[in-house]
Design a protein around this motif. Sequence first.
Motif, PDB file in Angstrom:
ATOM      1  N   LYS A 137       0.851  -1.200   0.000  1.00 21.15           N
ATOM      2  CA  LYS A 137       0.000   0.000   0.000  1.00 21.15           C
ATOM      3  C   LYS A 137       0.889   1.253   0.000  1.00 21.15           C
ATOM      4  O   LYS A 137       0.588   2.242  -0.685  1.00 21.15           O
ATOM      5  N   ILE A 181       2.096   1.840  -3.456  1.00 25.56           N
ATOM      6  CA  ILE A 181       1.012   2.360  -4.296  1.00 25.56           C
ATOM      7  C   ILE A 181       0.738   3.824  -3.961  1.00 25.56           C
ATOM      8  O   ILE A 181       0.658   4.683  -4.843  1.00 25.56           O
ATOM      9  N   ASN A 182       0.622   4.113  -2.667  1.00 22.02           N
ATOM     10  CA  ASN A 182       0.376   5.500  -2.247  1.00 22.02           C
ATOM     11  C   ASN A 182       1.468   6.430  -2.742  1.00 22.02           C
ATOM     12  O   ASN A 182       1.193   7.517  -3.249  1.00 22.02           O
ATOM     13  N   THR A 184       3.479   6.060  -5.225  1.00 15.59           N
ATOM     14  CA  THR A 184       3.414   6.229  -6.681  1.00 15.59           C
ATOM     15  C   THR A 184       2.301   7.197  -7.065  1.00 15.59           C
ATOM     16  O   THR A 184       2.502   8.100  -7.881  1.00 15.59           O
ATOM     17  N   GLN A 185       1.136   7.016  -6.453  1.00 13.92           N
ATOM     18  CA  GLN A 185       0.026   7.940  -6.726  1.00 13.92           C
ATOM     19  C   GLN A 185       0.421   9.368  -6.408  1.00 13.92           C
ATOM     20  O   GLN A 185       0.213  10.294  -7.197  1.00 13.92           O
ATOM     21  N   TYR A 186       0.996   9.519  -5.240  1.00 14.77           N
ATOM     22  CA  TYR A 186       1.405  10.850  -4.796  1.00 14.77           C
ATOM     23  C   TYR A 186       2.373  11.474  -5.803  1.00 14.77           C
ATOM     24  O   TYR A 186       2.220  12.622  -6.199  1.00 14.77           O
ATOM     25  N   LEU A 229       2.831  10.734  -9.031  1.00 13.12           N
ATOM     26  CA  LEU A 229       2.195  11.033 -10.315  1.00 13.12           C
ATOM     27  C   LEU A 229       1.421  12.341 -10.227  1.00 13.12           C
ATOM     28  O   LEU A 229       1.552  13.220 -11.082  1.00 13.12           O
ATOM     29  N   VAL A 230       0.615  12.463  -9.200  1.00 13.24           N
ATOM     30  CA  VAL A 230      -0.230  13.648  -9.079  1.00 13.24           C
ATOM     31  C   VAL A 230       0.609  14.886  -8.799  1.00 13.24           C
ATOM     32  O   VAL A 230       0.539  15.889  -9.519  1.00 13.24           O
ATOM     33  N   MET A 287      -5.754  12.133   0.931  1.00 13.51           N
ATOM     34  CA  MET A 287      -4.735  12.072  -0.119  1.00 13.51           C
ATOM     35  C   MET A 287      -4.710  13.377  -0.906  1.00 13.51           C
ATOM     36  O   MET A 287      -3.643  13.889  -1.249  1.00 13.51           O
ATOM     37  N   CYS A 314      -1.630  15.908  -1.300  1.00 14.88           N
ATOM     38  CA  CYS A 314      -1.142  16.323  -2.612  1.00 14.88           C
ATOM     39  C   CYS A 314      -1.135  17.844  -2.744  1.00 14.88           C
ATOM     40  O   CYS A 314      -0.210  18.416  -3.319  1.00 14.88           O
ATOM     41  N   THR A 351       3.409   5.870   3.342  1.00 13.53           N
ATOM     42  CA  THR A 351       4.332   5.986   2.221  1.00 13.53           C
ATOM     43  C   THR A 351       5.534   5.123   2.568  1.00 13.53           C
ATOM     44  O   THR A 351       5.645   4.652   3.695  1.00 13.53           O
TER      45      THR A 351
END
Lengths: 353, 419, 307
Positions: free
Chosen positions: C81, C84-85, C87-89, C91-92, C170, C174, C261
């Motif tokens: 997790k 994944i978190n 990576t999302q963070y 990207l955004v 999230m 961000c 993270t």
Amino acid sequence: MRVKVQNLTKRFGEVTAVDNLTAEFESGKLIALLGPSGCGKTTMLNMLSGILPVTEGQIFFDDKDVTDLTPDKREVGLVFQNYALYPHMTVLENICFPLKIKKVPKAERIEKAKEFAKMVHIEEYLNRKPKELSGGQQQRVAIARALVKNPKLLLLDEPLSNLDAKLRVEMREEIRRIQRESGVTTFFVTHDQEEASAISDYIMLMKLGEMQQFDKTRNLYNQPANLFVADFIGSPTINQLHGIYTEGGIKVDGDNQIIKTNNKWQVEEGSRVVLASRAEAITFNDKDDIKTKVVEYYLSGKDTLVNLKIGSYNLRGYIDATKAIKIGDNLNIGFKKEGVFLFDELTGERYYE
Amino acid sequence: MKKLLTIILSVLMLVGIAGCTKPEVVNEGPVEITYWHTYTEHHNEYLTGIVDEFNASQNEVKVVLVQQPYQDYDANLLQALRNGVGPDICSRFPTNVADYIDEDLLVDFAPYINDATIGIPNFKENLTGFVYGEITQWGDGAIYMIPNICTSEVFYYNKTLFEELNLEVPKTWEELEEVSRVIYQKTGKPGFGTDSAIDTFQGLLIQNGSGYINAETKQMDLDYDVALEQLTWLADCIKEGIFRLPGDDFYLSGPFCSGAVASYIGSSAGVGYATMNNGAFEVGCAPIPQAGKVLYSSSWGGGFVCFKTTEAKAKAAYKFLKWFTSTEMTSRWAINLGALPAYISGMETAEYQDYINTNIAAEALYASKDFINWLNAIKGSAGVRTAIDKMISEACLNNVDPKTALDDMIAAANAELNQ
Amino acid sequence: MSKFKKVKKYKSDEKVTIKTFLKPTIYLLPFMLGILVFTVYPFFNAVAISFKEDYKVISDTFSGWGLGNYQKVFSDPTFIKAIINTTQYILVVVSISLVISILIAVMLNSVEKLQWLFQTAYFMPMVTSSAAIGLVWRWLFNYDYGILNYLLSLFNVDAINFLNNPQYSMISLCIYGVWSMLPFTIILLLAGLQNIDPQYYTAAKVDGAKTVDIFFNITVPLLAPTIGLVAIVNIISSFTVFDALYMLFGGKPGPAYNLYTVIFYLYEQFYTKLKLGYAAASAIVLFVIILLFTMVQNRIQKKYDYY
């Protein structure tokens, strides 16, 4: 396209770069904007392109007032001193760019770009990036890019200054050829009078923002409007003898002779004047009676360029190489009628016959 | 990158400097023991006074007091222990102690306490409530901690508002729910909140007769129905808006003082913050509500531990601690900290009894003294608390079905305990 | 090019003697020692620990060598997790902050007069303590009295519980991440913009290009090397997102432990759970990921060399 400027003025703060300039430029001609650095010639060019807004006055393309139009609406092509090719684009992309902006279909713009690439002889380098090209090639690309959008006016800002001497001569002939082929009215900024004389139809000579003379190229040499023009145009530089006008002749400073020429000037007795003469206007005939002394001489082909002293001044003339001279010789000279001018020493104004 | 490096570095610095053990000083003077603490300002001054008093009272043991920053105290202590420059004694919580025991770092005080000559008579009997169980929970009759004082949860309420609305101070959770609903309906603001949802949930479990952790099987030992019922109830009350969690305020003393919540459960030590309202309203304090089956209020008492070095040091540490936890000292120290002495004799002193009348939190604490209880603190119990916190957040804030949240919690907690 | 390579190698005319060797060595020694003690040794130690089974922190003991820590870390849903978190963070935050930064930098580049002021302003977030910044942001995000919710209320949007509602946490992270990334990004992009010869803009104008054409055809492509560099640097720095998380959510990885993270995982394994082996293993995993990105960065830098 005919170009007219009316009372054109550009000021940067306190400095006046172009001062109240009025002129009309014939369509389809190659016009050189000539002058020493800081004379306002590039400013003038930039105002024509629309990059610089004018301070006062108007610019007309044909009869249309374009003074307030932005560059993109003026239909001009501009070649920068260092070409300003887009470094991230290939040669083809660079040439296509103005068409891409105009949203010309892709196939059409590539075709057109190739046509112009051919015209400037760079069709072999279409896929190269600017940094992979030589200076001369870059310049051709820049010209092609400027021409591809079919401008009514082509503006070249010292396009040859970054090239070596040999290439410069070559390229200026290319420019002449391309201009003739395209028939577009072209302005060409340069500080090199030889370059200007070699390719232009007209020259506008400027100094400190003011137009000195605007005429057919030949006329600037043969009929300079003032001492500055006479001095700037021509190689070797025009001979200048400063002195006092007296008894229908010129008494050169530091010399007792009164020089009389074949010209008939109306000059007030006792005026300070400058007698200017082209080197080729100096004669060395037997009946010539103006006494000079040989200071230096250089052999150049069938003639010898001889440097003579008269009073406090030097002057140069071409003498037949077969004639034996040596430094320190006394040599009598005379002046032809053509190529000899008289100017007011203070104002530089010319005394006409 | 820098942050990463810093963390990696600190991890490695800790592990890194091996072999630098503290040189053993053998001299004839008093045995020196270092005592690390994190008290500041007047607490620090008072403690310094106590230690000076002890050092002056005899010449066999010299206690050196070292004040440590509160921030990263756990990590700093760990690092110091790892590098052999840690303290001899300090006060710790049972969860920390479980980790130390795992690495065999602690002195067992039992032989000293039970000794006929230097021992402490009635040690077990004199400890309040369940404290003796707490300090001996690791078995074999060993006593790794010597408690001195303890704090616990107490119930702070807006007395002015309660009187205005004609509300009784709730004794049970049902009463609390009703009172909170009335307050919510009248003021539009939640009637109750809790600083530590974890402790509140643990309390609800124990009070309703559920188990918690089984130390032998290293498994969660919950009465599933009770746990689900209590979690559902808590989530429902929060969703209804009559209860709240601290959220981005972290502690509810702020919202409480500004009138954003009418009552809350917080630490008895936080009474200063709870009453910091510029006289806007009167603050009341009471023991926390009960469910009835088992009386319980979670204990936040630490205790002194002594790290193993030499026999002499251990003895010296014991000597100091025995003195420090004597009736008079524990009473004085508790008064200074606003806490409850861990020893009945300490509570019964005249000074402490007088003190209770001046401090609402101490009064509530004293009233809770018989049911201030403890939970098993074995290795992994800190992770269980995290799992509970997560479960409450999921169920109360994230609209996760309580059953799913509870199941996830049990799975995560068991995994923590089994490691 | 290969035949020139030898020339590039610098050879001193000076003869190497003990003296000429010692002098620079003494100058370098403190620094080298620092690197050795604070970087090289800890790094190899971390690698070693990540392969030690059942490692105990204080007593420095372990039961044997193996891949147990890595197995554990990769089978831990929290670590997955966390990846994944993260990576999302990344990207955004990296993409949004880049877009905003480019726009701001282009605008700032055209106003010369106030640049000193802005350039000071950008550095404010970089020189302010992260604790203070975290506090301010918690105020901004506050459900009851935060200015963000006030602004939303002006548009009739219901107040959002930015920090306590796991669905929005999230987004909040961000927003904070983008904000904290802007100054550095803008500064670098501004430097990149100032490297672009203004003549290209003039040329494009003469070629008939409008502002938008110039932006997409000239500015962005010429800025691409800088954009690429900044993106990679930001990606690498975002892998280590931790401060923001810690500050905003009061030491928890999100309101419902939903925002682990990689670094927070590492931190928790080490600081609160004392699982040094797991912490080291996750650190090494992160190191490998960052190493890969650094290699990509070097590639990109070589590719976009226009001049």
